[in-house]
Design a protein around this motif. Sequence first.
Motif, PDB file in Angstrom:
ATOM      1  N   SER A   1      10.537  15.887 -21.490  1.00 61.50           N
ATOM      2  CA  SER A   1      11.702  16.756 -21.703  1.00 61.50           C
ATOM      3  C   SER A   1      12.877  16.007 -22.328  1.00 61.50           C
ATOM      4  CB  SER A   1      12.148  17.383 -20.390  1.00 61.50           C
ATOM      5  OG  SER A   1      11.102  18.182 -19.906  1.00 61.50           O
ATOM      6  N   ASP A   2      13.112  14.755 -21.893  1.00 59.77           N
ATOM      7  CA  ASP A   2      14.268  14.047 -22.463  1.00 59.77           C
ATOM      8  C   ASP A   2      14.016  13.681 -23.929  1.00 59.77           C
ATOM      9  OD1 ASP A   2      12.384  12.285 -21.564  1.00 59.77           O
ATOM     10  OD2 ASP A   2      13.808  10.761 -20.897  1.00 59.77           O
TER      11      ASP A   2
ATOM     12  N   ALA B   1      14.766  16.838 -25.906  1.00 60.98           N
ATOM     13  CA  ALA B   1      16.217  17.064 -25.975  1.00 60.98           C
ATOM     14  C   ALA B   1      16.848  16.116 -27.003  1.00 60.98           C
ATOM     15  CB  ALA B   1      16.834  16.852 -24.593  1.00 60.98           C
TER      16      ALA B   1
ATOM     17  N   GLN C   1      18.808  17.203 -30.402  1.00 59.59           N
ATOM     18  CA  GLN C   1      20.213  16.802 -30.599  1.00 59.59           C
ATOM     19  C   GLN C   1      20.415  16.167 -31.969  1.00 59.59           C
ATOM     20  OE1 GLN C   1      21.027  14.381 -27.199  1.00 59.59           O
ATOM     21  NE2 GLN C   1      21.139  16.193 -25.892  1.00 59.59           N
TER      22      GLN C   1
ATOM     23  N   GLU D   1      17.658  24.449 -21.770  1.00 61.73           N
ATOM     24  CA  GLU D   1      18.876  23.620 -21.929  1.00 61.73           C
ATOM     25  C   GLU D   1      18.920  22.954 -23.298  1.00 61.73           C
ATOM     26  OE1 GLU D   1      18.954  20.986 -18.602  1.00 61.73           O
ATOM     27  OE2 GLU D   1      19.765  22.523 -17.257  1.00 61.73           O
ATOM     28  N   ALA D   2      17.750  22.643 -23.839  1.00 65.49           N
ATOM     29  CA  ALA D   2      17.698  21.975 -25.149  1.00 65.49           C
ATOM     30  C   ALA D   2      17.899  22.964 -26.296  1.00 65.49           C
ATOM     31  CB  ALA D   2      16.364  21.253 -25.306  1.00 65.49           C
TER      32      ALA D   2
END
Length: 358
Positions: free
Chosen positions: A66-67, A70, A74, A103-104
């Motif tokens: 997930s990170d 993201a 970004q 959220e992303a």
Amino acid sequence: MAGIYIHIPFCKSRCAYCDFYSTTELPLRTRYVDALIREYELRRNELTEAVRTIYIGGGTPSQLKSDDLARLLQALPTEVVEELTVEANPQDTTPDKLVAWREAGVNRLSIGIQSFHNRTLRRLGRRHDAQAARKAVEMAKQYGFTNISIDLIYATPEQTMEEWQEDIEEALALDVPHISTYCLMYEKGTPLYELLEKGRVEEIDEDTVNDMYAMICQTLNKAGYDHYEVSNFARPRYKSKHNSNYWNDTPYLGLGAGAHSYDGKVRRANHPDLLAYLSGLMHDEVPHTDEVLTANDHYNEQIMLGLRTSQGVAITERRLKEAQKYIDRGLLTIANGHIRATQEGLNILNRIIEDMMI
Ligand code: SF4
């Protein structure tokens, strides 16, 4: 308006029918995302218009941490993006990932269900079962996703019309706004192709395949889905904007190993080789091949892509001349200044397209 396609070539295991470029080298995922971000930095000037759609396909994008996802998003120009799709495997569609995707900025999920029959899923080498498929869609809705697409495959070995009908009914019961359906192809080099060669599986006969296709078209049309492309059905306002751009000749930037790009004149293919991609980007190079489209290539692509859509391809003198014999046979028709396939024509569309190309 432009789009970005990102290829995530990682899969936990290989499915028996798949000939897409993918690899099971999962430990390289984070390095790969670093390389994708670098490729975007190097090529961002190729985008001459605002990016309205981003499509993360694979492989299995839901296998990204997930990170990492993201971080990737970004780095991309998401300011005016209207549609941001991630392809997801049912088993990866977990609460944690769903929250992280939202959220992303992900606002569309394409979930690879393929079948609601466990025997078929096993034969195709899929990792999930029917229960996981249903749960994935329910959970995606619970976590706020409204724009959901599911994929189904038909004409799988030993599949009966009854089983296909059950698959369609299950898909309708999930009440998703977009459904894509694909006829199983036995691609050379895949385990399923080998089984076919050895006589251990049999292809479904052509008439049954056509009946299966007719069944999904009729059932989904009746249920209010617009059959806007050969393999794609959508409720009003839920057509895939990104995929529609491919069919409308819109430029897109493709990032990643095996990704394709198009700027209106040149088709570029990044080499489908993960290690070459990673090592190339260490020196700011992306191994790729360019194909400059000739006027004939362009003509052929418009026939090929246009005739696959419900709108069809715009009438020109030459196209009309080529299409006339199919119009006379009721396989093509004319509507709103375009030539398009009839339901009967869709059954042999590939042959028609091939014949109309120059
Ligand atoms: S079908 Fe999808 S999940 Fe299966 S190997 Fe191919 S890309 Fe991976």
